[in-house]
Design an enzyme around this catalytic site. Structure first.
Site, short mmCIF file in Angstrom:
data_model
loop_
_atom_site.label_atom_id
_atom_site.label_comp_id
_atom_site.label_asym_id
_atom_site.label_seq_id
_atom_site.Cartn_x
_atom_site.Cartn_y
_atom_site.Cartn_z
N ARG A 1 0.41 -1.23 -0.02
CA ARG A 1 -0.27 0.03 0.31
C ARG A 1 0.09 1.74 0.05
O ARG A 1 0.51 2.03 -0.32
CB ARG A 1 -1.16 0.28 1.32
N THR A 2 1.37 1.70 0.95
CA THR A 2 2.27 2.34 1.21
C THR A 2 3.37 2.50 -0.01
O THR A 2 3.06 4.36 -0.61
CB THR A 2 3.34 2.40 2.54
N LYS B 1 27.07 -3.62 -1.52
CA LYS B 1 28.59 -2.97 -1.93
C LYS B 1 29.13 -2.88 -0.66
O LYS B 1 30.49 -2.06 -0.69
CB LYS B 1 28.89 -3.09 -3.40
N ARG C 1 11.41 4.00 3.61
CA ARG C 1 10.80 2.71 4.59
C ARG C 1 12.51 1.83 5.03
O ARG C 1 12.77 1.69 4.16
CB ARG C 1 9.85 1.69 3.90
N HIS D 1 4.44 5.73 11.44
CA HIS D 1 4.05 5.42 10.28
C HIS D 1 2.84 7.16 10.40
O HIS D 1 2.26 6.40 10.15
CB HIS D 1 3.90 4.87 10.32
N1 CP Z 1 -0.65 -0.41 5.77
C1 CP Z 1 1.00 -0.29 5.22
O1 CP Z 1 2.19 0.76 5.27
O2 CP Z 1 1.12 -0.90 4.36
P1 CP Z 1 1.90 -1.97 3.52
O3 CP Z 1 3.01 -2.27 4.35
O4 CP Z 1 1.46 -2.72 2.62
O5 CP Z 1 2.95 -0.74 3.01
#
Ligand code: CP
Length: 303
Positions: free
Chosen positions: A53-54, A82, A103, A131
């Site tokens: 999603r993100t 590397k 992320r 998040h």
């Molecule tokens: N909600 C969320 O962060 O989903 P993903 O891990 O799929 O990005």
């Protein structure tokens, strides 16, 4: 309110007014998106951890506003393999883009990236920490469903120890006088540091293991996955996998207006038989990632 060039690392970086401004702007963007707003802008999407999603909603948000996307979703295909450092990787991304979305499984990685980069950095999840963009879309969803963010009874269910979406959302809801119910096994309880922060802000909360003891009080139930990847010991994970499974039995123990959210992915926490009930809003919630992330990108890029 000026968001231009701001990093978005923690939900704590926002005041209540700023959160409301982002939600109002998201509503405007959703009703009238400008397909040229971010023309000639480039987003670097650096995903060191799996995501559906993100990553996809950030990419979609950027492209739907006329921007471009570069980056990776598998760090094994990059020069990190590397031995290049995160710092140097970010210095490269900064040279090639106008905004960086990152992320990482490491808590604090996005803060480090923000120190390295001159362009704005957006935290798309750092370990079990925060998040923030998930939280903004969660709030947007709650506001759409309940028409207010104020004075709601919110239950957080599942892995509250490692669930970064829970950590960010609880802090955000403390601006709105929420009453919070933390429902989890003791071993996966909300970290004390978060509880202390809520206490300092005068927020009422209750910790509980049995969902049905509190479910009738809830306006919102925020279910979460047990975060398998964060457990140091796989046997410990097995003890808690499947500890909460929401199904139609829940419907006999709730207020009629309850809304169930989940940041997704789900494993077995919510039976699909709930999906077509009026209570389930988790797919709509994921869809709301588009206008909210469009807004965040537009604001930090000065669009
Ligand atoms: N909600 C969320 O962060 O989903 P993903 O891990 O799929 O990005």
């Amino acid at each position: 309110m000026d968001f231009k060039n701001r990093d978005i690392i923690s939900i704590r970086d926002f005041s209540k007014d700023e959160i409301l401004h982002i939600l109002e702007t998201s509503k405007k963007i959703e009703s009238k998106p400008d397909p040229e707003l971010l023309k000639n802008k480039i987003m670097a999407s650096l995903f060191f951890e799996p995501s559906t999603r993100t990553r996809m909603s950030f990419e979609s948000a950027m492209r739907r506003l006329g921007g471009n996307v570069i980056g990776f979703d598998d760090p094994n295909t990059t020069s990190l393999k590397k031995g290049e450092t995160l710092w140097d990787t970010i210095k490269m991304a900064e040279s090639y883009s106008d905004v960086i979305v990152i992320r990482s499984p490491i808590e604090g990685a996005s803060r480090l990236a923000a120190e390295a980069a001159k362009v704005p950095v957006i935290n798309a999840g750092d370990g079990a920490n925060q998040h923030p963009t998930q939280t903004l879309l969660d709030l947007y969803t709650i506001l759409k469903e309940k028409k207010t963010l104020e004075n709601l009874n919110v239950g957080f269910l599942g892995d509250l120890k490692y669930g970064r979406a829970v950590h960010s959302l609880a802090i955000a809801l403390s601006h709105f006088n929420a009453r919070m119910f933390f429902i989890s096994p003791k071993a996966l309880k909300m970290p004390d540091s978060y509880l202390e922060e809520l206490e300092q802000k005068g927020i009422w909360y209750r910790e509980e293991e049995d969902l049905f003891k509190v479910s009738r009080e809830l306006d919102i139930l925020y279910a979460t996955r047990i975060q398998k990847e964060r457990f140091p010991d796989p046997l410990e994970y097995k003890k808690y996998a499947g500890v909460y499974r929401l199904d139609r039995k829940l419907l006999d123990h709730i207020k009629p207006g309850l809304r169930i959210l989940h940041p997704l992915p789900r494993v077995d926490e919510i039976h699909p038989e709930l999906d077509d009930t009026k209570h389930a809003v988790y797919f709509e919630q994921a869809k709301n990632g588009i206008p909210v992330r469009q807004t965040i990108l537009a604001l930090v890029l000065g669009g």
